[in-house]
Design an enzyme around this catalytic site. Structure first.
Site, PDB file in Angstrom:
ATOM      1  N   CYS A  73       2.755  19.479  24.092  1.00  0.00           N
ATOM      2  CA  CYS A  73       2.135  18.990  25.333  1.00  0.00           C
ATOM      3  C   CYS A  73       0.650  18.712  25.090  1.00  0.00           C
ATOM      4  O   CYS A  73       0.096  17.717  25.575  1.00  0.00           O
ATOM      5  CB  CYS A  73       2.287  20.020  26.443  1.00  0.00           C
ATOM      6  SG  CYS A  73       3.980  20.521  26.802  1.00  0.00           S
ATOM      7  N   CYS A 111       8.907  14.544  30.532  1.00  0.00           N
ATOM      8  CA  CYS A 111       7.947  14.447  29.426  1.00  0.00           C
ATOM      9  C   CYS A 111       8.594  14.924  28.126  1.00  0.00           C
ATOM     10  O   CYS A 111       8.378  14.337  27.061  1.00  0.00           O
ATOM     11  CB  CYS A 111       6.706  15.278  29.728  1.00  0.00           C
ATOM     12  SG  CYS A 111       5.517  14.447  30.810  1.00  0.00           S
ATOM     13  N   CYS A 174      16.401  26.023  58.860  1.00  0.00           N
ATOM     14  CA  CYS A 174      15.168  26.591  58.297  1.00  0.00           C
ATOM     15  C   CYS A 174      14.117  26.743  59.390  1.00  0.00           C
ATOM     16  O   CYS A 174      13.383  27.737  59.442  1.00  0.00           O
ATOM     17  CB  CYS A 174      14.622  25.698  57.195  1.00  0.00           C
ATOM     18  SG  CYS A 174      15.795  25.210  55.921  1.00  0.00           S
ATOM     19  N   CYS A 177      13.768  29.924  61.750  1.00  0.00           N
ATOM     20  CA  CYS A 177      13.024  31.077  61.240  1.00  0.00           C
ATOM     21  C   CYS A 177      11.542  30.749  61.084  1.00  0.00           C
ATOM     22  O   CYS A 177      10.677  31.449  61.595  1.00  0.00           O
ATOM     23  CB  CYS A 177      13.580  31.526  59.888  1.00  0.00           C
ATOM     24  SG  CYS A 177      15.076  32.533  59.988  1.00  0.00           S
ATOM     25  N   CYS A 219      18.070  30.960  50.313  1.00  0.00           N
ATOM     26  CA  CYS A 219      18.051  30.830  51.771  1.00  0.00           C
ATOM     27  C   CYS A 219      19.353  30.227  52.287  1.00  0.00           C
ATOM     28  O   CYS A 219      19.890  30.668  53.307  1.00  0.00           O
ATOM     29  CB  CYS A 219      16.869  29.970  52.206  1.00  0.00           C
ATOM     30  SG  CYS A 219      15.286  30.840  52.214  1.00  0.00           S
TER      31      CYS A 219
END
Length: 258
Positions: A73, A111, A174, A177, A219
């Protein structure tokens, strides 16, 4: 503009106005604010934050040549503290080649496959989490600022629809909550606003570093709904909307959560 075009434009603006009806900017709070003093201290002290071990692993991987191109990288991007500063705050981001958004994990894997000619790393693998945490850490303190433009709005809106949709055996969304009941308690724990400020983060429940992708799947399982596959576009759409919803909050990677 023709009448049909006016109607189409009005529909887009109306739908995006619906997306904008989220938690007001002055009331947006990171999950950090809902934690106790001890956990906040653990996150703040890099010597005590267990997520920093993965950041150190990521720093080593940043310098490691890989793939048929035998590139690291660092060979392309140099010093990550300079080249990667602010990057994580802008992800997910639209990819002009694929014509869809990618999250940071997907960008790292592209990449690898395109530049390093290496195999992609599996989602939530130790190596991909480490690289993502290392890159994300370079943006710590930067305000979340994903793109909000004609290319990205359809994906933000799709994520908003998913966030508001009731699903699963419990017939929950979602938003029920994290918009309607944030700050209250569920099973003794405070309900946060679901702002993705610190991913990948170290969760005590997992005893490990984990991605936002993993948290979303958890979740959905908790809602007794069928979780999306790791490579499903719905995952990135939800991530995009959550990042848009958290705009202005600072990046905390790697955060600590209960």
């Amino acid at each position: 503009m023709r009448p049909a075009a006016w109607l189409a434009a009005a529909a887009v603006l109306a739908s995006f106005a619906a997306v904008a009806a989220d938690i007001p900017a002055g009331e947006r709070r990171s999950g950090y604010d809902f934690m106790g003093r001890e956990l906040r201290a653990m996150q703040d002290d890099e010597a005590a934050n267990p997520g920093m071990l993965s950041v150190l692993d990521g720093a080593a991987l940043w310098q490691q040549a890989d793939g048929a191109a035998h590139k690291s990288c660092a060979d392309c991007h140099g010093d990550a503290a300079v080249s990667m500063k602010g990057l994580a705050a802008r992800y997910p981001a639209f990819d002009t080649v694929l014509k869809r958004p990618l999250d940071l994990e997907q960008r790292i894997d592209r990449c690898r496959t395109e530049r390093q000619k290496a195999s992609p790393l599996p989602f939530d693998s130790k190596e991909l989490l480490a690289l993502t945490a290392f890159v994300g850490h370079q943006s710590k303190g930067e305000p979340i600022a994903v793109a909000d433009d004609p290319q990205t709005r359809p994906f933000i809106e799709a994520g908003s629809t998913l966030f508001e949709r009731r699903q699963g055996q419990l017939n929950l969304s979602c938003a029920q909550c994290h918009d309607d009941n944030w700050g209250k308690r569920l099973a003794g724990a405070p309900i946060p606003q679901a702002h993705p400020t610190g991913y990948p983060l170290y969760r005590l429940e997992w005893q490990a570093l984990g991605s936002l992708r993993r948290r979303l799947r958890n979740c959905l399982v908790g809602m007794r709904a069928e979780p999306y596959p790791d490579d499903a576009p719905e995952i990135v759409e939800l991530e995009f909307y959550l990042a848009w919803r958290a705009r202005g909050l600072p990046v905390e990677t790697p955060a600590v959560r209960p």
